[in-house]
Write a protein that holds these residues in place. Structure first.
Motif, mmCIF file in Angstrom:
data_model
loop_
_atom_site.group_PDB
_atom_site.id
_atom_site.type_symbol
_atom_site.label_atom_id
_atom_site.label_comp_id
_atom_site.label_asym_id
_atom_site.label_seq_id
_atom_site.Cartn_x
_atom_site.Cartn_y
_atom_site.Cartn_z
ATOM 1 N N TRP A 95 -48.502 -32.220 -2.566
ATOM 2 C CA TRP A 95 -47.412 -32.603 -1.291
ATOM 3 C C TRP A 95 -47.856 -31.538 -0.151
ATOM 4 O O TRP A 95 -48.151 -30.237 -0.281
ATOM 5 N N GLY A 96 -47.852 -32.001 1.108
ATOM 6 C CA GLY A 96 -48.023 -31.020 2.144
ATOM 7 C C GLY A 96 -46.991 -31.506 3.362
ATOM 8 O O GLY A 96 -46.597 -32.501 3.408
ATOM 9 N N PHE B 244 -44.449 -35.842 6.013
ATOM 10 C CA PHE B 244 -44.635 -35.141 4.839
ATOM 11 C C PHE B 244 -46.016 -36.057 4.326
ATOM 12 O O PHE B 244 -46.180 -37.408 4.470
ATOM 13 N N VAL B 245 -46.771 -35.351 3.665
ATOM 14 C CA VAL B 245 -48.118 -36.016 2.996
ATOM 15 C C VAL B 245 -48.139 -35.856 1.721
ATOM 16 O O VAL B 245 -48.028 -34.796 0.914
ATOM 17 N N ARG B 246 -48.360 -36.976 1.130
ATOM 18 C CA ARG B 246 -48.455 -37.135 -0.307
ATOM 19 C C ARG B 246 -49.949 -37.724 -0.875
ATOM 20 O O ARG B 246 -50.382 -38.798 -0.418
ATOM 21 N N ILE B 247 -50.510 -36.843 -1.800
ATOM 22 C CA ILE B 247 -51.933 -37.208 -2.216
ATOM 23 C C ILE B 247 -51.768 -37.374 -3.561
ATOM 24 O O ILE B 247 -51.424 -36.403 -4.460
ATOM 25 N N GLU C 94 -42.838 -19.012 -8.121
ATOM 26 C CA GLU C 94 -43.635 -18.744 -9.287
ATOM 27 C C GLU C 94 -44.119 -19.936 -9.581
ATOM 28 O O GLU C 94 -45.227 -19.703 -10.706
ATOM 29 N N GLY C 95 -43.941 -21.031 -9.518
ATOM 30 C CA GLY C 95 -44.360 -22.344 -10.004
ATOM 31 C C GLY C 95 -45.919 -22.769 -9.528
ATOM 32 O O GLY C 95 -46.209 -22.090 -8.610
ATOM 33 N N PRO C 96 -46.394 -23.467 -10.168
ATOM 34 C CA PRO C 96 -47.872 -23.633 -9.733
ATOM 35 C C PRO C 96 -47.968 -24.665 -8.291
ATOM 36 O O PRO C 96 -47.065 -25.156 -7.957
ATOM 37 N N GLY C 97 -49.075 -24.608 -7.800
ATOM 38 C CA GLY C 97 -49.211 -25.122 -6.515
ATOM 39 C C GLY C 97 -48.256 -24.469 -5.297
ATOM 40 O O GLY C 97 -48.196 -23.210 -5.336
ATOM 41 N N LEU C 98 -47.612 -25.169 -4.717
ATOM 42 C CA LEU C 98 -46.664 -24.875 -3.680
ATOM 43 C C LEU C 98 -45.325 -24.278 -4.227
ATOM 44 O O LEU C 98 -44.621 -23.721 -3.482
ATOM 45 N N GLY C 99 -45.171 -24.585 -5.576
ATOM 46 C CA GLY C 99 -43.940 -24.144 -6.200
ATOM 47 C C GLY C 99 -42.833 -24.845 -5.876
ATOM 48 O O GLY C 99 -41.530 -24.606 -6.196
ATOM 49 N N ILE D 282 -52.723 -32.410 5.066
ATOM 50 C CA ILE D 282 -53.722 -32.761 4.041
ATOM 51 C C ILE D 282 -54.087 -31.630 3.254
ATOM 52 O O ILE D 282 -53.909 -31.568 2.038
ATOM 53 N N GLU D 283 -54.338 -30.534 4.088
ATOM 54 C CA GLU D 283 -55.011 -29.279 3.467
ATOM 55 C C GLU D 283 -53.980 -28.700 2.553
ATOM 56 O O GLU D 283 -54.299 -28.434 1.228
ATOM 57 N N GLN D 284 -52.751 -28.593 2.981
ATOM 58 C CA GLN D 284 -51.628 -28.070 2.114
ATOM 59 C C GLN D 284 -51.511 -28.815 0.683
ATOM 60 O O GLN D 284 -51.289 -28.150 -0.253
ATOM 61 N N ALA D 285 -51.376 -30.252 1.065
ATOM 62 C CA ALA D 285 -51.513 -30.890 -0.407
ATOM 63 C C ALA D 285 -52.532 -30.767 -1.225
ATOM 64 O O ALA D 285 -52.263 -30.792 -2.698
ATOM 65 N N LEU D 286 -53.699 -30.736 -0.727
ATOM 66 C CA LEU D 286 -54.907 -30.437 -1.624
ATOM 67 C C LEU D 286 -54.798 -28.840 -2.342
ATOM 68 O O LEU D 286 -54.925 -28.999 -3.621
ATOM 69 N N TRP D 287 -54.166 -28.176 -1.779
ATOM 70 C CA TRP D 287 -53.911 -26.713 -2.364
ATOM 71 C C TRP D 287 -52.799 -26.776 -3.446
ATOM 72 O O TRP D 287 -53.028 -26.251 -4.365
ATOM 73 N N ASP D 288 -51.839 -27.866 -3.096
ATOM 74 C CA ASP D 288 -50.782 -28.091 -3.940
ATOM 75 C C ASP D 288 -51.260 -28.598 -5.394
ATOM 76 O O ASP D 288 -50.963 -28.276 -6.463
ATOM 77 N N ILE D 289 -52.185 -29.684 -5.351
ATOM 78 C CA ILE D 289 -52.993 -30.064 -6.214
ATOM 79 C C ILE D 289 -53.811 -29.149 -6.948
ATOM 80 O O ILE D 289 -53.539 -28.895 -8.271
ATOM 81 N N VAL D 290 -54.558 -28.246 -6.342
ATOM 82 C CA VAL D 290 -55.328 -27.338 -7.017
ATOM 83 C C VAL D 290 -54.409 -26.264 -7.919
ATOM 84 O O VAL D 290 -54.661 -25.975 -8.836
#
Length: 392
Positions: free
Chosen positions: A33-34, A21-24, A349-354, A92-100
């Motif tokens: 998280w990614g 797991f990646v935590r940013i 339906e939640g924000p980011g990855l939900g 890392i990329e997934q975690a960035l999308w989660d933040i955005v």
């Protein structure tokens, strides 16, 4: 908003491999998280790539996802990619999308074009681990179908994985698939995974021998780097062929798509470069009328959610993977895990990855060294080569 910390957490889900797991963290208090793909005996190398690459992500704007990934390839890796590099970049990329997504209060699929479907079809995998007897496969398959799945995947060939196999291996595969088909009936989709192991002559024989059971697909019959071998199998196989889980980035898929060497591709969001890269790969396949079925030998939390978001916005998506043995772990570390109902997952339906990760529980389940396997010696090999045959 700036990134202040990139952390790699290797966790053990209680079955087979470790998960990565990646935590940013950001200075705005938003945490993303990614998940990076992992492989037994190589997970430490992948985790090291996350940690090293993460040093160059700190201080950057999390919204600049494309530039961060470009710098990672051009400057950090100096255009020398690898499995480990692509896995780290994907997490890392997934975690960035989660933040955005959290920063904009939007689910990721709304940020990459919007959904084209409300639910994602999944197939069950992991249910047949270490099985050998055809009747055991059949009874386990019945349980999978009873739990609501309408599609399931297995590797029907006995071990070891070798390029040239005796006729008995094909006969055993036929017996296994026949028994499963008899058990689950004609409406359940059976997906066959060959794990890149066969020479074309054996792959073609196997496809012809199994065609009567109407498999949904014939996955990775040959090494994915051998485009000509894949194309030979596709031309002769009565079953749709698949490749892609061991290809990374758009460049890795280009030869397969140009040669139309398969009918379906299965890139993995946790190793192909992430959500956006998966979308680029799928779009290139769409132009060639090739379907996309994302691979997902990952947890049923972060990587699955990233896959679901990408699949929701992907016109040529058909089905994705759900690993049943990771389900219990997902329920422990996630407050709202994605759960298939009647073979489908509804879009989060939640924000980011939900996905709401319970960080305390994640940290309480650290990774473990993978047990040393008994790999074959020369005296264990024996005569395995066999001529192709159509007589089954």
């Amino acid at each position: 908003m700036k990134i202040t910390k990139v952390e790699c957490l290797t966790v053990h889900p209680g079955w087979r491999k470790n998960l990565i797991f990646v935590r940013i963290e950001t200075d705005a208090g938003i945490v993303g998280w990614g998940e990076a793909y992992s492989q037994y005996d190589r997970d430490r190398a992948i985790a090291a790539q996350v940690e090293e690459m993460g040093r160059y992500v700190v201080g950057r704007d999390p919204f600049e996802i494309r530039h961060i990934l470009q710098v990672a390839f051009d400057d950090y890796a100096q255009r020398r990619a690898s499995l480990e590099f692509h896995c780290a970049a994907s997490g890392i990329e997934q975690a960035l999308w989660d933040i955005v997504g959290k920063a904009t209060d939007q689910p990721v699929y709304n940020l990459i074009g919007g959904k084209v479907r409300d639910r994602i079809r999944v197939y069950a995998n992991g249910w047949s681990y270490k099985m050998r007897d055809a009747d055991d496969y059949a009874r386990a398959a019945e349980k999978v179908v009873e739990s609501g799945f309408t599609a399931l995947k297995l590797d029907p060939l006995p071990r070891p994985w070798r390029t040239y196999i005796p006729k008995q291996h094909i006969r055993q595969a036929v017996k296994t698939v026949r028994t499963i088909r008899d058990a689950v009936g004609p409406e359940v989709d059976i997906l066959l995974d060959i794990h890149r192991r066969l020479a074309p002559m054996h792959a073609i024989d196997l496809a012809n021998a199994l065609a009567e059971f109407e498999p949904y697909w014939f996955e990775e019959p040959c090494q994915s780097e051998n485009i000509n071998a894949l194309a030979d199998v596709r031309a002769a196989s009565p079953i749709p062929t698949v490749t892609g889980e061991a290809l990374y980035g758009r460049a890795g898929f280009r030869p397969v798509l140009r040669e139309r060497a398969v009918d379906i591709i299965n890139p993995d969001v946790a190793n192909c470069g992430g959500i956006l890269e998966l979308m680029y790969i799928a779009a290139a396949a769409e132009a060639e009328m090739i379907a996309c079925s994302p691979h997902n030998y990952n947890s049923t939390t972060l990587a699955l959610s990233a896959t679901v978001h990408a699949s929701a916005a992907m016109p040529n998506f058909i089905i994705t993977e759900y690993f049943i043995p990771f389900e219990e772990f997902g329920q422990k570390i996630c407050r709202n895990p994605l759960k298939p109902v009647d073979g489908y997952i509804l879009l989060p339906e939640g924000p980011g990855l939900g996905i709401e990760v319970n960080e305390e529980v994640v940290r309480s389940m650290p990774g473990k060294p993978f047990p040393k396997r008994e790999l074959p010696l020369p005296e264990n090999e024996g005569p395995r080569a066999a001529l192709p045959t159509k007589a089954f």
